[in-house]
Design an enzyme around this catalytic site. Structure first.
Site, PDB file in Angstrom:
ATOM      1  N   GLY A 179      50.351  33.655  30.975  1.00 11.21           N
ATOM      2  CA  GLY A 179      51.415  34.443  31.591  1.00 11.21           C
ATOM      3  C   GLY A 179      51.782  35.699  30.837  1.00 11.21           C
ATOM      4  O   GLY A 179      52.793  36.333  31.140  1.00 11.21           O
TER       5      GLY A 179
ATOM      6  N   GLU B 174      46.146  30.180  27.767  1.00 11.57           N
ATOM      7  CA  GLU B 174      45.358  30.485  28.964  1.00 11.57           C
ATOM      8  C   GLU B 174      45.659  31.879  29.530  1.00 11.57           C
ATOM      9  O   GLU B 174      46.160  32.024  30.642  1.00 11.57           O
ATOM     10  CB  GLU B 174      45.634  29.436  30.045  1.00 11.57           C
ATOM     11  CG  GLU B 174      45.217  28.031  29.645  1.00 11.57           C
ATOM     12  CD  GLU B 174      45.748  26.965  30.598  1.00 11.57           C
ATOM     13  OE1 GLU B 174      45.254  25.830  30.522  1.00 11.57           O
ATOM     14  OE2 GLU B 174      46.650  27.274  31.413  1.00 11.57           O
ATOM     15  N   PRO B 175      45.340  32.934  28.816  1.00 11.47           N
ATOM     16  CA  PRO B 175      45.541  34.279  29.367  1.00 11.47           C
ATOM     17  C   PRO B 175      44.503  34.597  30.432  1.00 11.47           C
ATOM     18  O   PRO B 175      43.348  34.186  30.343  1.00 11.47           O
ATOM     19  CB  PRO B 175      45.354  35.185  28.142  1.00 11.47           C
ATOM     20  CG  PRO B 175      44.403  34.410  27.271  1.00 11.47           C
ATOM     21  CD  PRO B 175      44.771  32.959  27.460  1.00 11.47           C
ATOM     22  N   GLY B 176      44.902  35.290  31.446  1.00 11.88           N
ATOM     23  CA  GLY B 176      43.978  35.751  32.478  1.00 11.88           C
ATOM     24  C   GLY B 176      44.220  37.215  32.766  1.00 11.88           C
ATOM     25  O   GLY B 176      43.408  38.088  32.490  1.00 11.88           O
ATOM     26  N   ARG B 177      45.410  37.500  33.318  1.00  9.81           N
ATOM     27  CA  ARG B 177      45.805  38.862  33.622  1.00  9.81           C
ATOM     28  C   ARG B 177      45.692  39.773  32.394  1.00  9.81           C
ATOM     29  O   ARG B 177      45.219  40.910  32.480  1.00  9.81           O
ATOM     30  CB  ARG B 177      47.253  38.852  34.114  1.00  9.81           C
ATOM     31  CG  ARG B 177      47.835  40.213  34.432  1.00  9.81           C
ATOM     32  CD  ARG B 177      49.366  40.159  34.430  1.00  9.81           C
ATOM     33  NE  ARG B 177      49.899  39.001  35.102  1.00  9.81           N
ATOM     34  CZ  ARG B 177      50.349  39.001  36.344  1.00  9.81           C
ATOM     35  NH1 ARG B 177      50.308  40.105  37.051  1.00  9.81           N
ATOM     36  NH2 ARG B 177      50.837  37.901  36.874  1.00  9.81           N
TER      37      ARG B 177
ATOM     38  N   TYR C 188      54.908  40.507  46.030  1.00 10.61           N
ATOM     39  CA  TYR C 188      55.849  40.409  44.925  1.00 10.61           C
ATOM     40  C   TYR C 188      56.683  41.666  44.699  1.00 10.61           C
ATOM     41  O   TYR C 188      57.504  41.686  43.797  1.00 10.61           O
ATOM     42  CB  TYR C 188      55.114  40.133  43.608  1.00 10.61           C
ATOM     43  CG  TYR C 188      54.133  39.003  43.619  1.00 10.61           C
ATOM     44  CD1 TYR C 188      52.861  39.168  43.082  1.00 10.61           C
ATOM     45  CD2 TYR C 188      54.466  37.767  44.145  1.00 10.61           C
ATOM     46  CE1 TYR C 188      51.952  38.136  43.066  1.00 10.61           C
ATOM     47  CE2 TYR C 188      53.565  36.723  44.144  1.00 10.61           C
ATOM     48  CZ  TYR C 188      52.295  36.910  43.601  1.00 10.61           C
ATOM     49  OH  TYR C 188      51.390  35.893  43.594  1.00 10.61           O
TER      50      TYR C 188
ATOM     51  N   CYS D 128      47.746  47.821  59.669  1.00 15.79           N
ATOM     52  CA  CYS D 128      48.810  47.897  60.669  1.00 15.79           C
ATOM     53  C   CYS D 128      49.975  47.011  60.237  1.00 15.79           C
ATOM     54  O   CYS D 128      50.247  45.958  60.815  1.00 15.79           O
ATOM     55  CB  CYS D 128      48.260  47.468  62.034  1.00 15.79           C
ATOM     56  SG  CYS D 128      49.379  47.830  63.394  1.00 15.79           S
TER      57      CYS D 128
ATOM     58  N   TYR E 259      44.267  39.549  39.976  1.00 17.05           N
ATOM     59  CA  TYR E 259      45.011  39.153  41.171  1.00 17.05           C
ATOM     60  C   TYR E 259      44.960  40.181  42.297  1.00 17.05           C
ATOM     61  O   TYR E 259      45.858  40.209  43.134  1.00 17.05           O
ATOM     62  CB  TYR E 259      46.469  38.837  40.813  1.00 17.05           C
ATOM     63  CG  TYR E 259      46.586  37.710  39.835  1.00 17.05           C
ATOM     64  CD1 TYR E 259      46.291  36.410  40.208  1.00 17.05           C
ATOM     65  CD2 TYR E 259      46.965  37.947  38.511  1.00 17.05           C
ATOM     66  CE1 TYR E 259      46.372  35.366  39.308  1.00 17.05           C
ATOM     67  CE2 TYR E 259      47.046  36.919  37.598  1.00 17.05           C
ATOM     68  CZ  TYR E 259      46.752  35.625  38.005  1.00 17.05           C
ATOM     69  OH  TYR E 259      46.825  34.602  37.103  1.00 17.05           O
TER      70      TYR E 259
END
Length: 470
Positions: A273, A315-318, A363, A390, A420
């Site tokens: 996170g 657990e880093p991802g971003r 978000y 649209c 993401y």
């Protein structure tokens, strides 16, 4: 025409830039710069060349940036853990963005991989990732997914509900193995982030309360074919600072201590996170500081409770792949919208949108943008970059200052789109998903093929000689 900045429509955090062509170093990959022709270059490849070769929209991933950030996380947490007499594992959170190329990059730099679906698992396996280096997440793992994970010798399964205990035990018995598991708990700590991104408060779908976790651990310890190795807690996403991690760790360690009465617990996984900069005003905590302060907080908590510090996992991802990504679009139309108050906003429409990046719609996520094929010459104008779908909520960049001379045919670059965006992409309005291209040392190569209209039509079962005639 020179547009006056519509300050009344701009949020307080958005500052009028001295140079609307400048690239904020905290937001862009380290390799990004303007070349001799004022086009943006990433990984040694000009945006103009990238679009000429691969078209738009296009997600560009800087391989060196991904690798460098993966190494930085591994080195920082390893050093911080060593300073307190323990070790640390780092898992790449595949949900941020996963392809076989990315899986190879991060594992070659020392990371493990976590997955949360059969599809993600198969991508990691196709990349050659050792199953023992994979962790399996998810709040609704099917029987077949658990069977597959156990059969291949997956490293850990993170138990999210009591139902999974019986499924894992049965799969392990059939395979004749002992499956290592963690139990995911909710610490009650709310991440300082959007409600949809906060995942450790009690009233949500992930994990268990501490009371339920104690019951689950007792059941796991009784079940043949299962080995309880630790607790898992993830407090949310896009978090700056360490206060939330510190408080969450303190609470989880108290549960950890109580559970020690039933046997050893070698591991504590504190999730990920960690936030990144999407705009120039974002101030993410440096990786080295995160590692040092979080591990120190765990060590202090263990000392207060009189127990040894366990092995740690993160657990880093971003934070690994997000800053490495830049999306390129072509401007289709521009529209100057003037209100009765006299304020105005320049609407810049591009050939992508919520189908390749739905985060703004989901978000209210903020992004930055810059002209990519040239430098603008006009003064900055308050702009909103919107997609071609649209949908009134189809916003790519909600608030930005762009040179007022932006025009149809210009290329526009949106940084920090590595995480993401493609992983949440869709075919809304039957728009094909774009390709993903890796850049490195002046060269580009496709790592995820883009879709074509033919690909979309191929999925429509009504388009066939016989069926279509009925």
């Amino acid at each position: 025409m020179v547009h006056s900045p519509a300050v009344s429509l701009a949020p307080e955090w958005l500052v009028v830039p001295e140079d609307p062509n400048a690239l904020a170093p905290t937001v862009w990959p380290a390799s990004a710069h303007r070349d001799a022709g004022d086009a943006i270059s990433i990984g040694g490849v000009s945006a103009i060349e990238l679009v000429r070769t691969h078209g738009t929209p296009l997600l560009v991933l800087d391989e060196a940036e991904v690798r460098a950030r993966a190494r930085a996380f591994t080195d920082s947490f390893t050093a911080a853990a060593s300073a307190h007499g323990t070790t640390a594992k780092v898992y790449y959170a595949g949900k941020a963005f996963l392809s076989t190329a990315v899986a190879r990059w991060v594992t070659e730099e020392g990371l493990n991989v976590d997955v949360c679906s059969r599809g993600e698992l198969e991508v990691a396996l196709a990349a050659g990732v050792d199953p023992s280096r994979i962790g399996f997440h998810g709040n609704n793992k099917s029987v077949s997914e658990i069977e597959r994970a156990v059969q291949i010798g997956i490293g850990t399964i993170i138990v999210d509900s009591a139902v999974e205990i019986e499924r894992i035990a049965a799969a392990a018995a059939r395979a004749g193995v002992v499956q290592r598991v963690l139990v995911r708990v909710n610490s009650g700590v709310h991440a300082e982030t959007h409600d949809f991104l906060a995942t450790a408060h009690e009233d949500q779908k992930f994990g268990m309360t501490f009371a339920d976790a104690e019951i689950a651990v007792a059941r796991i310890r009784e079940a043949p074919g299962m080995e309880f190795i630790g607790l898992h807690c993830h407090i949310g996403s896009q978090i700056f600072g360490v206060a939330g991690f510190r408080e969450s760790a303190s609470r989880v360690l108290e549960l950890h201590q109580r559970l020690l009465a039933g046997g050893a617990i070698p591991l504590l996984n504190l999730g990920g996170g960690f936030g990144i900069a999407y705009t120039s005003v974002d101030d993410p905590t440096p990786i080295e500081q995160l590692a040092s302060e979080i591990v120190a907080a765990v060590a202090d908590g263990c000392a207060e409770l009189g127990m040894s510090i366990p092995q740690l996992a993160f657990e880093p991802g971003r934070a690994i792949v997000g800053p490495a990504g830049v999306t390129l679009y072509e401007v289709g139309t521009t529209k100057d919208v003037r209100l009765d108050s006299g304020a105005s906003r320049l609407y810049v429409s591009v050939d992508g949108g919520m189908s390749d990046n739905p985060r703004a719609a989901l978000y209210g996520a903020q992004y930055s943008a810059r002209l990519a094929s040239r430098a603008g010459t006009d003064a900055p104008a308050l702009a909103r970059v919107v997609g071609m779908h649209c949908e009134s909520g189809d916003i790519v960049v909600d608030h930005e200052y762009l040179p007022a001379d932006v025009e149809p045919g210009d290329l526009l670059a949106v940084p920090a789109t590595g995480a993401y965006c493609i992983s949440l992409s869709s075919n809304y309005n039957h728009v094909p998903r774009p390709p993903v291209v890796a850049v490195s040392n002046g060269r580009s190569r496709v790592i995820v093929r883009g879709e074509s209209i033919d690909d979309l039509l191929a999925r429509d079962a009504g388009i066939s000689t016989n069926e279509g005639a009925r």
